[in-house]
Design a protein around this motif. Structure first.
Motif, PDB file in Angstrom:
ATOM      1  N   LYS A 119     -50.480  55.463 -52.049  1.00  0.00           N
ATOM      2  CA  LYS A 119     -51.538  54.456 -52.027  1.00  0.00           C
ATOM      3  C   LYS A 119     -50.945  53.047 -52.137  1.00  0.00           C
ATOM      4  CE  LYS A 119     -55.147  57.277 -52.122  1.00  0.00           C
ATOM      5  NZ  LYS A 119     -56.166  57.322 -51.044  1.00  0.00           N
ATOM      6  N   LYS A 120     -51.666  52.089 -51.584  1.00  0.00           N
ATOM      7  CA  LYS A 120     -51.348  50.675 -51.809  1.00  0.00           C
ATOM      8  C   LYS A 120     -52.126  50.223 -53.046  1.00  0.00           C
ATOM      9  CE  LYS A 120     -50.338  49.282 -47.031  1.00  0.00           C
ATOM     10  NZ  LYS A 120     -50.650  50.526 -46.298  1.00  0.00           N
ATOM     11  N   ILE A 121     -51.420  49.745 -54.053  1.00  0.00           N
ATOM     12  CA  ILE A 121     -52.055  49.395 -55.322  1.00  0.00           C
ATOM     13  C   ILE A 121     -52.465  47.918 -55.328  1.00  0.00           C
ATOM     14  CG2 ILE A 121     -51.729  49.172 -57.814  1.00  0.00           C
ATOM     15  CD1 ILE A 121     -49.809  51.510 -57.701  1.00  0.00           C
ATOM     16  N   ILE A 122     -53.776  47.695 -55.467  1.00  0.00           N
ATOM     17  CA  ILE A 122     -54.320  46.355 -55.670  1.00  0.00           C
ATOM     18  C   ILE A 122     -54.610  46.263 -57.156  1.00  0.00           C
ATOM     19  CG2 ILE A 122     -56.044  44.676 -54.934  1.00  0.00           C
ATOM     20  CD1 ILE A 122     -54.375  46.051 -52.664  1.00  0.00           C
ATOM     21  N   LEU A 123     -53.919  45.383 -57.861  1.00  0.00           N
ATOM     22  CA  LEU A 123     -53.979  45.353 -59.322  1.00  0.00           C
ATOM     23  C   LEU A 123     -54.770  44.166 -59.850  1.00  0.00           C
ATOM     24  CD1 LEU A 123     -53.000  46.351 -62.143  1.00  0.00           C
ATOM     25  CD2 LEU A 123     -51.001  44.856 -61.830  1.00  0.00           C
ATOM     26  N   PHE A 124     -55.743  44.472 -60.706  1.00  0.00           N
ATOM     27  CA  PHE A 124     -56.340  43.464 -61.581  1.00  0.00           C
ATOM     28  C   PHE A 124     -55.790  43.734 -62.967  1.00  0.00           C
ATOM     29  CE2 PHE A 124     -59.245  42.441 -64.975  1.00  0.00           C
ATOM     30  CZ  PHE A 124     -59.572  41.126 -64.720  1.00  0.00           C
ATOM     31  N   PHE A 125     -55.209  42.703 -63.599  1.00  0.00           N
ATOM     32  CA  PHE A 125     -54.605  42.854 -64.916  1.00  0.00           C
ATOM     33  C   PHE A 125     -55.158  41.755 -65.816  1.00  0.00           C
ATOM     34  CE2 PHE A 125     -51.544  42.385 -68.259  1.00  0.00           C
ATOM     35  CZ  PHE A 125     -51.010  43.651 -68.457  1.00  0.00           C
ATOM     36  N   GLY A 126     -56.014  42.123 -66.761  1.00  0.00           N
ATOM     37  CA  GLY A 126     -56.605  41.129 -67.654  1.00  0.00           C
ATOM     38  C   GLY A 126     -57.814  41.708 -68.352  1.00  0.00           C
ATOM     39  N   ARG A 127     -58.434  40.888 -69.179  1.00  0.00           N
ATOM     40  CA  ARG A 127     -59.645  41.332 -69.874  1.00  0.00           C
ATOM     41  C   ARG A 127     -60.757  41.609 -68.868  1.00  0.00           C
ATOM     42  NH1 ARG A 127     -61.491  36.685 -73.179  1.00  0.00           N
ATOM     43  NH2 ARG A 127     -60.367  35.476 -71.620  1.00  0.00           N
TER      44      ARG A 127
END
Length: 402
Positions: free
Chosen positions: A207-215
């Motif tokens: 898979k291609k990982i689209i990352l949201f990292f945060g609250r």
């Protein structure tokens, strides 16, 4: 110098301001200064497991935690107020973090009473999007104490030049300094093996990982991200959205509801909060990082992604978006569903651009956003304020490596 930082809470769930205050203090302590933090044991509905009312030494910084009391949303702590009255006269300078909270009322008052210069760092609360929230309650606090704090501060500390310009209409033309926040690059010196995060989740294979990292927070643009991801999937069926971070004010359930409504359950992975090597692993394995915030004073996660070699897509409300563009480390979108999807797809379509932007991002962070140099900038500003009683008016500090 004896330096006191005052902030309502230091628990990781509170994100950027807590992390910035701690690391800012550590950078100053590393330069040989006596640095203290007064805060509370607040940790959402829970309490931190820490000693109360006595200093705890961490990385050269003396942290004193005080019990949080009702009303908790205001960061109330009468024992902290007693300690501030007793201790502020012993310091050379006081640095207040955030606005509209109990500690601003108390620390501002005693700093003025004992003629100790103080700096106020709004941490984005004067951004128009945030400034208008709960306006009636904030207006009352402005009349009672915050306007007085502003007018009598030695300086306002802005994290980005963009923040300074956004705040100008409501900051009484007060003197200000712009000193960014940064990273301890030693944290990124020993990276996990590439693929370590993917190996933990079989659903991420190929898979291609689209990352949201945060609250998981109302201002982060998660509504835009979830709605835009359906368009992303049409162009790249092998994409997977990974949402990493703690729930904030029970907002996570709203995000999960959007995922269900868009029929994206099989394409979205919630990991909760990740720290240490787990954090480094997800930042490194992502194909791109995305933060479509409606308001973001800095976005520490943005530079964490960049130093891991991951290109970013950020909204034009993330205050370091100009730096991202000028260093060709990512793309910028508007706070619109179509724009978010367009920029994500544009990067997924071009592996070569992703690789080049990843390299540019590493260089950008290493040159501009490391705490050693930022600590020296703060030290210089503190000395000037202590000696003259005022800041260098709206001076933008350079933080590039000499």
């Amino acid at each position: 110098m004896k330096i006191l930082h005052v902030i309502a809470n230091l628990a990781p769930r509170y994100g950027g301001p807590a992390k910035a205050a701690m690391e800012m203090s550590e950078a100053l302590a590393k330069l040989g200064h006596q640095v203290s933090i007064f805060t509370t044991d607040q940790d959402g509905p829970d309490r931190l497991d820490v000693p109360l009312g006595e200093p705890v030494l961490k990385n050269g910084v003396e942290i004193t935690y005080f019990p949080i009391q009702k009303p908790g949303f205001w960061g109330t702590s009468l024992p902290m107020a007693v300690a501030l009255k007793r201790e502020i006269p012993k310091y050379d300078i006081v640095h207040l973090h955030a606005l509209y909270l109990f500690h601003n009322l108390v620390a501002g008052y005693y700093s003025r009473k004992y003629k100790v210069p103080y700096i106020v760092c709004p941490h984005g609360t004067l951004d128009p999007f945030i400034y208008q929230r709960h306006r009636n309650r904030k207006r009352l606090m402005e009349v009672l104490f915050e306007n007085r704090n502003f007018r009598n501060a030695a300086a306002l500390h802005f994290i980005t030049e963009e923040e300074m310009h956004l705040a100008k209409p409501v900051s009484f033309d007060q003197q200000g300094i712009v000193v960014p926040i940064g990273l301890d690059l030693t944290e990124f010196a020993d990276m996990p093996d590439k693929g370590a995060f993917r190996a933990r989740y079989p659903e991420l294979k190929d898979k291609k990982i689209i990352l949201f990292f945060g609250r998981l927070n109302f201002k982060k643009g998660l509504d835009l991200l979830i709605k835009s991801f359906r368009s992303v999937l049409q162009a790249h069926p092998d994409a997977m959205l990974v949402l990493t971070g703690p729930d904030n004010d029970q907002y996570g359930e709203q995000v999960r509801q959007w995922v269900r409504e868009e029929h994206l359950t099989q394409h979205v992975l919630f990991t909760g909060m990740l720290t240490g090597k787990d954090k480094l692993a997800v930042l490194q394995d992502a194909d791109l990082f995305v933060l479509p915030s409606y308001s973001e004073n800095f976005g520490i996660a943005v530079i964490e992604a960049l130093v891991c070699g991951t290109p970013v897509v950020v909204s034009d409300k993330v205050n370091i978006w100009r730096e991202v563009v000028s260093h060709e480390a990512g793309l910028v979108c508007k706070c619109e569903t179509a724009s978010v999807a367009e920029q994500i797809v544009a990067l997924l379509n071009d592996p070569g651009k992703r690789e080049a932007m990843g390299s540019n991002g590493i260089e950008m962070v290493r040159k501009q956003y490391h705490w050693d140099h930022i600590g020296q900038s703060l030290e210089s500003e503190y000395r000037h304020i202590i000696q003259t009683g005022e800041a260098r008016n709206f001076l933008v500090k350079a933080t590039s490596t000499p």
